[in-house]
Design a protein around this motif. Sequence first.
Motif, PDB file in Angstrom:
ATOM      1  N   MET A   1       0.872  -1.025  -0.168  1.00  0.00           N
ATOM      2  CA  MET A   1      -0.100  -0.080  -0.110  1.00  0.00           C
ATOM      3  C   MET A   1       0.869   1.260  -0.080  1.00  0.00           C
ATOM      4  O   MET A   1       1.937   1.255   0.762  1.00  0.00           O
ATOM      5  CB  MET A   1      -0.964   0.111   1.242  1.00  0.00           C
ATOM      6  CG  MET A   1      -1.608   1.224   1.327  1.00  0.00           C
ATOM      7  SD  MET A   1      -2.814   1.330   2.751  1.00  0.00           S
ATOM      8  CE  MET A   1      -4.341   0.497   2.212  1.00  0.00           C
ATOM      9  N   HIS A   2       0.574   2.183  -0.633  1.00  0.00           N
ATOM     10  CA  HIS A   2       1.220   3.507  -0.827  1.00  0.00           C
ATOM     11  C   HIS A   2       0.468   4.755  -0.755  1.00  0.00           C
ATOM     12  O   HIS A   2      -0.714   5.023  -1.157  1.00  0.00           O
ATOM     13  CB  HIS A   2       1.655   3.639  -2.403  1.00  0.00           C
ATOM     14  CG  HIS A   2       2.245   5.056  -2.367  1.00  0.00           C
ATOM     15  ND1 HIS A   2       2.691   5.462  -3.948  1.00  0.00           N
ATOM     16  CD2 HIS A   2       2.768   6.014  -1.892  1.00  0.00           C
ATOM     17  CE1 HIS A   2       3.089   6.727  -3.893  1.00  0.00           C
ATOM     18  NE2 HIS A   2       3.210   6.905  -2.851  1.00  0.00           N
ATOM     19  N   THR A   3       0.696   5.540   0.595  1.00  0.00           N
ATOM     20  CA  THR A   3       0.060   6.587   1.348  1.00  0.00           C
ATOM     21  C   THR A   3       1.057   7.674   1.458  1.00  0.00           C
ATOM     22  O   THR A   3       2.112   7.286   1.499  1.00  0.00           O
ATOM     23  CB  THR A   3      -0.870   6.252   2.275  1.00  0.00           C
ATOM     24  OG1 THR A   3      -1.453   7.467   2.812  1.00  0.00           O
ATOM     25  CG2 THR A   3      -0.081   5.256   3.437  1.00  0.00           C
ATOM     26  N   ALA A   4       0.617   8.662   1.681  1.00  0.00           N
ATOM     27  CA  ALA A   4       1.424   9.939   1.963  1.00  0.00           C
ATOM     28  C   ALA A   4       0.682  11.184   2.213  1.00  0.00           C
ATOM     29  O   ALA A   4      -0.753  11.148   2.321  1.00  0.00           O
ATOM     30  CB  ALA A   4       2.365  10.263   0.661  1.00  0.00           C
ATOM     31  N   ASP A   5       1.130  12.166   2.696  1.00  0.00           N
ATOM     32  CA  ASP A   5       0.789  13.617   2.985  1.00  0.00           C
ATOM     33  C   ASP A   5      -0.385  13.297   4.096  1.00  0.00           C
ATOM     34  O   ASP A   5      -1.567  13.772   3.718  1.00  0.00           O
ATOM     35  CB  ASP A   5       0.306  14.077   1.749  1.00  0.00           C
ATOM     36  CG  ASP A   5       1.458  14.640   0.799  1.00  0.00           C
ATOM     37  OD1 ASP A   5       2.178  15.746   1.340  1.00  0.00           O
ATOM     38  OD2 ASP A   5       2.105  13.842  -0.117  1.00  0.00           O
TER      39      ASP A   5
ATOM     40  N   LYS B   1      -6.152  -4.289   5.506  1.00  0.00           N
ATOM     41  CA  LYS B   1      -6.447  -5.606   5.910  1.00  0.00           C
ATOM     42  C   LYS B   1      -7.150  -6.422   4.747  1.00  0.00           C
ATOM     43  O   LYS B   1      -6.805  -7.766   4.598  1.00  0.00           O
ATOM     44  CB  LYS B   1      -7.249  -5.685   7.389  1.00  0.00           C
ATOM     45  CG  LYS B   1      -6.461  -5.283   8.384  1.00  0.00           C
ATOM     46  CD  LYS B   1      -7.395  -4.716   9.744  1.00  0.00           C
ATOM     47  CE  LYS B   1      -7.984  -5.607  10.311  1.00  0.00           C
ATOM     48  NZ  LYS B   1      -8.740  -5.245  11.504  1.00  0.00           N
ATOM     49  N   LYS B   2      -8.111  -5.723   4.220  1.00  0.00           N
ATOM     50  CA  LYS B   2      -8.920  -6.485   3.106  1.00  0.00           C
ATOM     51  C   LYS B   2      -8.041  -6.642   1.937  1.00  0.00           C
ATOM     52  O   LYS B   2      -8.580  -7.861   1.374  1.00  0.00           O
ATOM     53  CB  LYS B   2     -10.119  -5.544   2.685  1.00  0.00           C
ATOM     54  CG  LYS B   2     -11.306  -6.056   1.967  1.00  0.00           C
ATOM     55  CD  LYS B   2     -12.189  -4.942   1.868  1.00  0.00           C
ATOM     56  CE  LYS B   2     -12.580  -5.052   0.386  1.00  0.00           C
ATOM     57  NZ  LYS B   2     -13.577  -3.967   0.163  1.00  0.00           N
ATOM     58  N   GLU B   3      -7.075  -6.002   1.663  1.00  0.00           N
ATOM     59  CA  GLU B   3      -6.141  -6.327   0.556  1.00  0.00           C
ATOM     60  C   GLU B   3      -4.983  -7.255   0.937  1.00  0.00           C
ATOM     61  O   GLU B   3      -4.410  -7.399   0.026  1.00  0.00           O
ATOM     62  CB  GLU B   3      -5.773  -4.977  -0.042  1.00  0.00           C
ATOM     63  CG  GLU B   3      -6.753  -4.105  -0.588  1.00  0.00           C
ATOM     64  CD  GLU B   3      -6.980  -4.259  -2.106  1.00  0.00           C
ATOM     65  OE1 GLU B   3      -6.369  -5.170  -2.524  1.00  0.00           O
ATOM     66  OE2 GLU B   3      -8.154  -3.938  -2.488  1.00  0.00           O
ATOM     67  N   HIS B   4      -4.839  -7.476   2.293  1.00  0.00           N
ATOM     68  CA  HIS B   4      -3.973  -8.276   2.663  1.00  0.00           C
ATOM     69  C   HIS B   4      -2.683  -7.920   2.317  1.00  0.00           C
ATOM     70  O   HIS B   4      -1.777  -8.481   1.632  1.00  0.00           O
ATOM     71  CB  HIS B   4      -3.875  -9.761   2.033  1.00  0.00           C
ATOM     72  CG  HIS B   4      -5.537 -10.526   2.580  1.00  0.00           C
ATOM     73  ND1 HIS B   4      -5.393 -10.831   3.973  1.00  0.00           N
ATOM     74  CD2 HIS B   4      -6.338 -10.749   1.873  1.00  0.00           C
ATOM     75  CE1 HIS B   4      -6.834 -11.117   4.131  1.00  0.00           C
ATOM     76  NE2 HIS B   4      -7.359 -11.342   2.817  1.00  0.00           N
ATOM     77  N   VAL B   5      -2.247  -6.585   2.380  1.00  0.00           N
ATOM     78  CA  VAL B   5      -0.946  -5.863   1.775  1.00  0.00           C
ATOM     79  C   VAL B   5       0.277  -6.356   2.719  1.00  0.00           C
ATOM     80  O   VAL B   5      -0.065  -6.783   3.988  1.00  0.00           O
ATOM     81  CB  VAL B   5      -0.931  -4.501   1.979  1.00  0.00           C
ATOM     82  CG1 VAL B   5      -2.116  -3.876   1.098  1.00  0.00           C
ATOM     83  CG2 VAL B   5      -1.013  -3.782   3.206  1.00  0.00           C
ATOM     84  N   ASP B   6       1.192  -6.524   2.153  1.00  0.00           N
ATOM     85  CA  ASP B   6       2.335  -7.011   2.943  1.00  0.00           C
ATOM     86  C   ASP B   6       3.206  -5.948   3.442  1.00  0.00           C
ATOM     87  O   ASP B   6       4.327  -6.447   4.319  1.00  0.00           O
ATOM     88  CB  ASP B   6       3.494  -7.979   2.020  1.00  0.00           C
ATOM     89  CG  ASP B   6       2.595  -9.210   1.465  1.00  0.00           C
ATOM     90  OD1 ASP B   6       2.132 -10.018   2.220  1.00  0.00           O
ATOM     91  OD2 ASP B   6       2.372  -9.141  -0.014  1.00  0.00           O
ATOM     92  N   ALA B   7       2.936  -5.003   3.192  1.00  0.00           N
ATOM     93  CA  ALA B   7       3.891  -3.555   3.707  1.00  0.00           C
ATOM     94  C   ALA B   7       3.084  -2.479   3.273  1.00  0.00           C
ATOM     95  O   ALA B   7       2.257  -2.199   2.522  1.00  0.00           O
ATOM     96  CB  ALA B   7       5.200  -3.410   3.226  1.00  0.00           C
TER      97      ALA B   7
END
Lengths: 371, 371
Positions: free
Chosen positions: A4-8, A36-42
């Motif tokens: 997942m990529h978030t910022a700001d 959680k729903k997307e089961h991201v690893d980082a």
Amino acid sequence: MRIMHTADWHIGKNLAGFDLAKDQDAVFEKLVETAKKEHVDAIIIAGDLYDRANPSEDSVDRVNHMLYRLNRKEGFPLLVVSGNHDSGVRLGTGQQWYESTKLYMRTELKDAFTPVELEDTQFFLLPYFEPFAARDYFKDDSLTNINKAMPPVVEKMQKQFAPDKRHILVGHFFAAGSKHSDSETLVNVGGLDAVAVSDLQAFDYVALGHLHNRHALDDPKVQYAGSLLKFSVSEAVQEKGVYIIDTDTMQRRFVSLAPLHDLQQLTGSFARFADPTNFSAEELDAYTAVKLTDVEVIPNVMAKLRQVFPRLIELKRETHVDLGEVAHTDVKLAPTKLLGDFFQQVTGSELSEQQMEWAKAALAKAGEEKK
Amino acid sequence: MRIMHTADWHIGKNLAGFDLAKDQDAVFEKLVETAKKEHVDAIIIAGDLYDRANPSEDSVDRVNHMLYRLNRKEGFPLLVVSGNHDSGVRLGTGQQWYESTKLYMRTELKDAFTPVELEDTQFFLLPYFEPFAARDYFKDDSLTNINKAMPPVVEKMQKQFAPDKRHILVGHFFAAGSKHSDSETLVNVGGLDAVAVSDLQAFDYVALGHLHNRHALDDPKVQYAGSLLKFSVSEAVQEKGVYIIDTDTMQRRFVSLAPLHDLQQLTGSFARFADPTNFSAEELDAYTAVKLTDVEVIPNVMAKLRQVFPRLIELKRETHVDLGEVAHTDVKLAPTKLLGDFFQQVTGSELSEQQMEWAKAALAKAGEEKK
């Protein structure tokens, strides 16, 4: 792996005096749900976690809890850099301990060159930095701006590239067009020189923070996450959310996150805005910039609009005027002529006879008082 | 085990405008040396690491480096509580991660009741707290001050006591005398009510911060570490340092740490202070409060003294006056008589004839101007 990529996040920001803490808490919950729903690893957080270098105690508490929640409670590895709104020193408190639970935080240029390896990917965490930091680090006085500083930064990172891994850069800077195109690429935004996206092509993905519009760039590899909330009227039509990247295909997709209260710009007559039945509950609840088409003076207009739109953040008049078009050679016209022209330009109508009489009376009175 | 006990670092503090950062760095180095030389197994820092709740970026950087140095570089387990000068939230950033390397930090009352067990000892880390926090935690509105709040705190801790362990309380509050002695025990200092030392006897040792004088209490179990530096003229004669406690005997001893610059109070004539050969290099280098025995006006006295004592922090005159002794019934005396008495009280001499004439002339002029 899935990232997942978030910022700001800009925790601590207010909008026209409204505290956004509850909005930020709410959209953060959506972010957690999505991760959680997307089961991201980082999860990448590409800078500007805080809105100010010296955030309030409440903001510190909020960010501390968010990092704790994501990393310790939900167990997500985090990849974090400081942005230009963050104090690297303050945000970086504890960073040497965070790695015990895979919270990787970098707040100094010198720490950007040792990649974090997770699964199939090497992450290079490049915090916001000033050109002097690059000059100091590379002992090269010619690095007078970020555009010049980026090639040696990338070159040094490339030397660490493991050939069998994906390479992701996490950064917080202004990137634009190509180095060789027109002047637009070198324009200053937020005090940052522009980095040419052509200088970033060594990476499989560049996860950026800084610009709040996720569409600020159109590049197959370089992507702004955009902010989680709309922070100004100019962002009213932007969709906000996070990106999900799969490293097996290097495909990315956007997942929009609904805000607690939207931010909208509405244009119309006062009569329309004064009647709440003209609007949905969501519209009445939103942070609202109003543009009135009325020409008349409306006494106490802000207070009246706030009764309908409690989150009123801006009030403007829609006018026909473009003040740039006023001919400056007309300044020697008689005052009544000047007033008539101005009224025409602003309202689109001519002064009525009654209005002209009022104007003349007022001008006469003003003239007397001058003597 | 062998424990070092320190407190009241007050990083960020200045002394009469002098930045103490270098003094604090220097004494910290002495502390590290001592911890290594004494082979201590843990270090207690009993609050007020910072001087201000919102410390400067430089102070944050300094404390971060100190904790990193002691814990990560030198490998000492740390037992830390927040003091009344610290912001619990700001200091506490990262605390959930710190324990991965035995840096135990507590900044909230609710976290004080789970002891940290190291070797033969249970440490109870009680941060500075306000009475309302105790009322809220114990759901007991009668806990209107710290004196009343401490018995239930101690009682709750005692329930966690392992009988085969030593029990050490780390705290930051004002402790005094016995609960049942005179009014002195309940005096307010620094906004804190006094805790009765009789309420702390369940512990084998109580490692306190808050008061800067290590002799503030005389109790076999309850000990203030004192500050690492002299922070005011009233502390000029205090020896500063750390305590070393051995848990096999529960004996404690003081190890003094030499400051980079001492703080001294000197009394004498201007003529003596004006000549640097009257003083040692250490004296000339010290933070110096000067008390002048001279009676005469000395033009530009501060600047002149600073040439000899560059770290001049205070300048006073030694007088014979105790203003409390001035008889208020004398206010109807003639101005010249009042002035003469005042001069006598302040300087110990009578006004000379010449001085009296000057005084009369000045009084006459003042009287004229009044009309």
